[in-house]
Scaffold this motif. Structure first.
Motif, PDB file in Angstrom:
ATOM      1  N   SER A 150     -35.946 -44.282  18.969  1.00  0.00           N
ATOM      2  CA  SER A 150     -35.483 -45.658  18.124  1.00  0.00           C
ATOM      3  C   SER A 150     -34.161 -45.967  18.803  1.00  0.00           C
ATOM      4  N   LEU A 151     -33.144 -45.056  18.968  1.00  0.00           N
ATOM      5  CA  LEU A 151     -32.030 -45.001  19.510  1.00  0.00           C
ATOM      6  C   LEU A 151     -31.862 -45.867  20.781  1.00  0.00           C
ATOM      7  N   VAL A 152     -32.919 -45.464  21.799  1.00  0.00           N
ATOM      8  CA  VAL A 152     -32.892 -45.907  23.084  1.00  0.00           C
ATOM      9  C   VAL A 152     -33.127 -47.289  22.975  1.00  0.00           C
ATOM     10  N   SER A 153     -34.272 -47.817  22.023  1.00  0.00           N
ATOM     11  CA  SER A 153     -34.647 -49.056  22.074  1.00  0.00           C
ATOM     12  C   SER A 153     -33.603 -49.766  21.288  1.00  0.00           C
ATOM     13  N   GLU A 154     -32.688 -49.418  20.337  1.00  0.00           N
ATOM     14  CA  GLU A 154     -31.652 -50.083  19.845  1.00  0.00           C
ATOM     15  C   GLU A 154     -30.777 -50.369  20.961  1.00  0.00           C
ATOM     16  N   MET A 155     -30.409 -49.491  21.493  1.00  0.00           N
ATOM     17  CA  MET A 155     -29.259 -49.669  22.564  1.00  0.00           C
ATOM     18  C   MET A 155     -29.817 -50.475  23.781  1.00  0.00           C
ATOM     19  N   ALA A 156     -31.000 -50.571  24.117  1.00  0.00           N
ATOM     20  CA  ALA A 156     -31.564 -51.320  25.196  1.00  0.00           C
ATOM     21  C   ALA A 156     -31.487 -52.827  24.557  1.00  0.00           C
ATOM     22  N   PHE A 157     -32.059 -52.976  23.505  1.00  0.00           N
ATOM     23  CA  PHE A 157     -31.751 -54.303  22.788  1.00  0.00           C
ATOM     24  C   PHE A 157     -30.437 -54.905  22.782  1.00  0.00           C
ATOM     25  N   ARG A 158     -29.364 -54.386  22.532  1.00  0.00           N
ATOM     26  CA  ARG A 158     -28.054 -54.717  22.601  1.00  0.00           C
ATOM     27  C   ARG A 158     -27.578 -54.806  24.004  1.00  0.00           C
ATOM     28  N   VAL A 159     -27.764 -54.080  24.827  1.00  0.00           N
ATOM     29  CA  VAL A 159     -27.327 -54.118  26.349  1.00  0.00           C
ATOM     30  C   VAL A 159     -28.103 -55.300  26.759  1.00  0.00           C
ATOM     31  N   ARG A 160     -29.296 -55.357  26.667  1.00  0.00           N
ATOM     32  CA  ARG A 160     -30.322 -56.713  27.341  1.00  0.00           C
ATOM     33  C   ARG A 160     -29.452 -57.820  26.557  1.00  0.00           C
ATOM     34  N   LYS A 161     -29.173 -58.008  25.320  1.00  0.00           N
ATOM     35  CA  LYS A 161     -28.674 -59.105  24.435  1.00  0.00           C
ATOM     36  C   LYS A 161     -27.222 -59.605  25.256  1.00  0.00           C
ATOM     37  N   ARG A 162     -26.343 -58.759  25.643  1.00  0.00           N
ATOM     38  CA  ARG A 162     -25.182 -58.624  25.985  1.00  0.00           C
ATOM     39  C   ARG A 162     -25.305 -59.111  27.656  1.00  0.00           C
ATOM     40  N   LEU A 163     -26.083 -58.741  28.413  1.00  0.00           N
ATOM     41  CA  LEU A 163     -26.376 -59.360  29.719  1.00  0.00           C
ATOM     42  C   LEU A 163     -27.029 -60.743  29.696  1.00  0.00           C
ATOM     43  N   LEU A 164     -28.001 -60.878  28.726  1.00  0.00           N
ATOM     44  CA  LEU A 164     -28.592 -62.372  28.812  1.00  0.00           C
ATOM     45  C   LEU A 164     -27.560 -63.409  28.245  1.00  0.00           C
ATOM     46  N   ALA A 165     -26.434 -62.858  27.773  1.00  0.00           N
ATOM     47  CA  ALA A 165     -25.601 -63.764  26.943  1.00  0.00           C
ATOM     48  C   ALA A 165     -24.445 -64.309  28.088  1.00  0.00           C
ATOM     49  N   THR A 166     -24.530 -63.680  29.257  1.00  0.00           N
ATOM     50  CA  THR A 166     -23.539 -63.988  30.232  1.00  0.00           C
ATOM     51  C   THR A 166     -23.898 -65.416  31.104  1.00  0.00           C
ATOM     52  N   SER A 167     -22.872 -66.143  31.359  1.00  0.00           N
ATOM     53  CA  SER A 167     -23.221 -67.165  32.171  1.00  0.00           C
ATOM     54  C   SER A 167     -22.647 -66.896  33.808  1.00  0.00           C
ATOM     55  N   LEU A 168     -22.478 -65.499  34.013  1.00  0.00           N
ATOM     56  CA  LEU A 168     -21.977 -65.242  35.336  1.00  0.00           C
ATOM     57  C   LEU A 168     -23.040 -65.581  36.481  1.00  0.00           C
ATOM     58  N   PRO A 169     -22.700 -66.282  37.570  1.00  0.00           N
ATOM     59  CA  PRO A 169     -23.682 -66.479  38.541  1.00  0.00           C
ATOM     60  C   PRO A 169     -24.467 -65.213  39.001  1.00  0.00           C
ATOM     61  N   CYS A 170     -25.719 -65.472  39.639  1.00  0.00           N
ATOM     62  CA  CYS A 170     -26.364 -64.334  40.275  1.00  0.00           C
ATOM     63  C   CYS A 170     -25.833 -64.374  41.649  1.00  0.00           C
ATOM     64  N   VAL A 171     -25.898 -63.039  42.394  1.00  0.00           N
ATOM     65  CA  VAL A 171     -25.874 -62.963  43.677  1.00  0.00           C
ATOM     66  C   VAL A 171     -26.675 -61.727  44.068  1.00  0.00           C
ATOM     67  N   LEU A 172     -26.962 -61.736  45.436  1.00  0.00           N
ATOM     68  CA  LEU A 172     -27.663 -60.745  46.146  1.00  0.00           C
ATOM     69  C   LEU A 172     -27.002 -59.231  46.129  1.00  0.00           C
ATOM     70  N   GLY A 173     -27.681 -58.352  45.825  1.00  0.00           N
ATOM     71  CA  GLY A 173     -27.174 -56.807  45.628  1.00  0.00           C
ATOM     72  C   GLY A 173     -28.261 -55.900  45.460  1.00  0.00           C
ATOM     73  N   HIS A 174     -27.551 -54.797  46.046  1.00  0.00           N
ATOM     74  CA  HIS A 174     -28.519 -53.599  46.095  1.00  0.00           C
ATOM     75  C   HIS A 174     -28.717 -52.868  44.658  1.00  0.00           C
ATOM     76  N   ALA A 175     -29.744 -52.818  43.921  1.00  0.00           N
ATOM     77  CA  ALA A 175     -30.182 -52.417  42.808  1.00  0.00           C
ATOM     78  C   ALA A 175     -30.576 -51.008  42.465  1.00  0.00           C
TER      79      ALA A 175
END
Length: 301
Positions: free
Chosen positions: A159-184
């Motif tokens: 559950s800790l992994v899922s909870e952290m993933a939820f919080r990280v994803r929420k933070r990443l989705l909240a940004t309005s920074l533009p997307c760019v091409l990059g090596h992932a």
């Protein structure tokens, strides 16, 4: 249907295969072959999801401008439902192992150079991003839809992994920074070094379309990865991000710094889920349990 590498080489390169030098099967099938005319080439084939054309075009652009990556010899050709291309071999070198701040700075300088060059490349975005960088998926659940993972018993995911993933994803989705091409997939296993300099960066199938800070953050957490992957110490991620900004010639804003720290966790959380679903050892899961609280704080997540 089995892909006929020799027939493809005869059609696209003008010579059949005389011998197989190397073969690896993962998301892509990579075959190192010697052709009947004496040339040695690498042929990469992967399911055609529409991403490969942009990835190979970007790789060709960087190779043409002197970046150390294999030079594509053909454009992408769709054959038997697979996206296939050939590239020059770029052999030799060794992996640069370790996760110290000094090693982090060396990787960061290469990543900054790579991102600077990719900023000048114009290709259609290679969407969707690779599954371990696809926090922006539009599916109904927390994780991107991956059939062979979703079919397994999800109750084993801590559950800790899922909870952290939820919080990280929420933070990443909240940004309005533009997307760019990059090596992932900027990891030790995908780079080779010689005499203290980077010799080759591989795995251009793994280009993504995400905010620059998130991509830099992901690399800052994963640069040391070999199998099995983990997560580098927080101080090493900090050293990576500091050097990245210096080489890129600009300081991240507060928003970018937070997004970088959020990005530093997502790949490890993806890997932590993968580990338990496969019954593997849990270096990624152990690392996010140890470091997660501080990385979440730095991400304002």
């Amino acid at each position: 249907m089995t892909f006929d590498v020799s027939a493809w080489c005869s059609s696209e390169l003008g010579s059949p295969v005389a011998g197989v030098l190397y073969e690896r099967v993962s998301i892509s099938t990579v075959s190192g072959v010697r052709l009947a005319d004496g040339r040695e080439v690498y042929v990469k084939a992967r399911p055609d999801d529409g991403r490969a054309v942009s990835c190979v075009a970007a790789q060709a652009s960087l190779a043409a401008r002197g970046f150390p990556c294999p030079r594509p010899l053909t454009p992408v050709v769709v054959a038997d439902g697979l996206a296939v291309h050939a590239e020059e071999p770029l052999p030799g070198g060794e992996m640069l192992l370790g996760s110290s701040p000094d090693v982090a700075r060396r990787y960061a300088a290469v990543f900054a150079r790579l991102m600077t060059l990719l900023a000048g490349v114009s290709v259609p975005p290679p969407l969707p991003s690779p599954r371990w960088a696809r926090w922006d998926h539009t599916g109904p659940g927390l994780w991107p839809e991956i059939d062979f993972l979703d079919a397994r018993d999800q109750s084993v995911v801590p559950s800790l992994v899922s909870e952290m993933a939820f919080r990280v994803r929420k933070r990443l989705l909240a940004t309005s920074l533009p997307c760019v091409l990059g090596h992932a997939d900027f990891e030790a296993q995908n780079l080779r070094w010689q005499d203290g300099e980077v010799l080759a960066v591989h795995d251009w199938d793994s280009l993504a379309w995400q905010p620059e800070a998130a991509l830099a953050g992901a690399a800052s957490g994963a640069f040391a990865n070999v199998s099995p992957p983990g997560l580098v110490p927080i101080g090493s991620s900090a050293a990576f991000l500091e050097t990245y900004q210096q080489v890129r010639g600009r300081a991240f804003s507060l928003e970018e710094r937070e997004i970088a720290w959020a990005g530093s966790m997502w790949t490890a959380l993806h890997n932590a889920r993968w580990e338990v679903l496969h019954g593997d050892p849990t270096p990624s899961g152990d690392a996010v349990r140890e470091q997660g609280a501080e990385r979440l704080r730095l991400a304002n997540a």
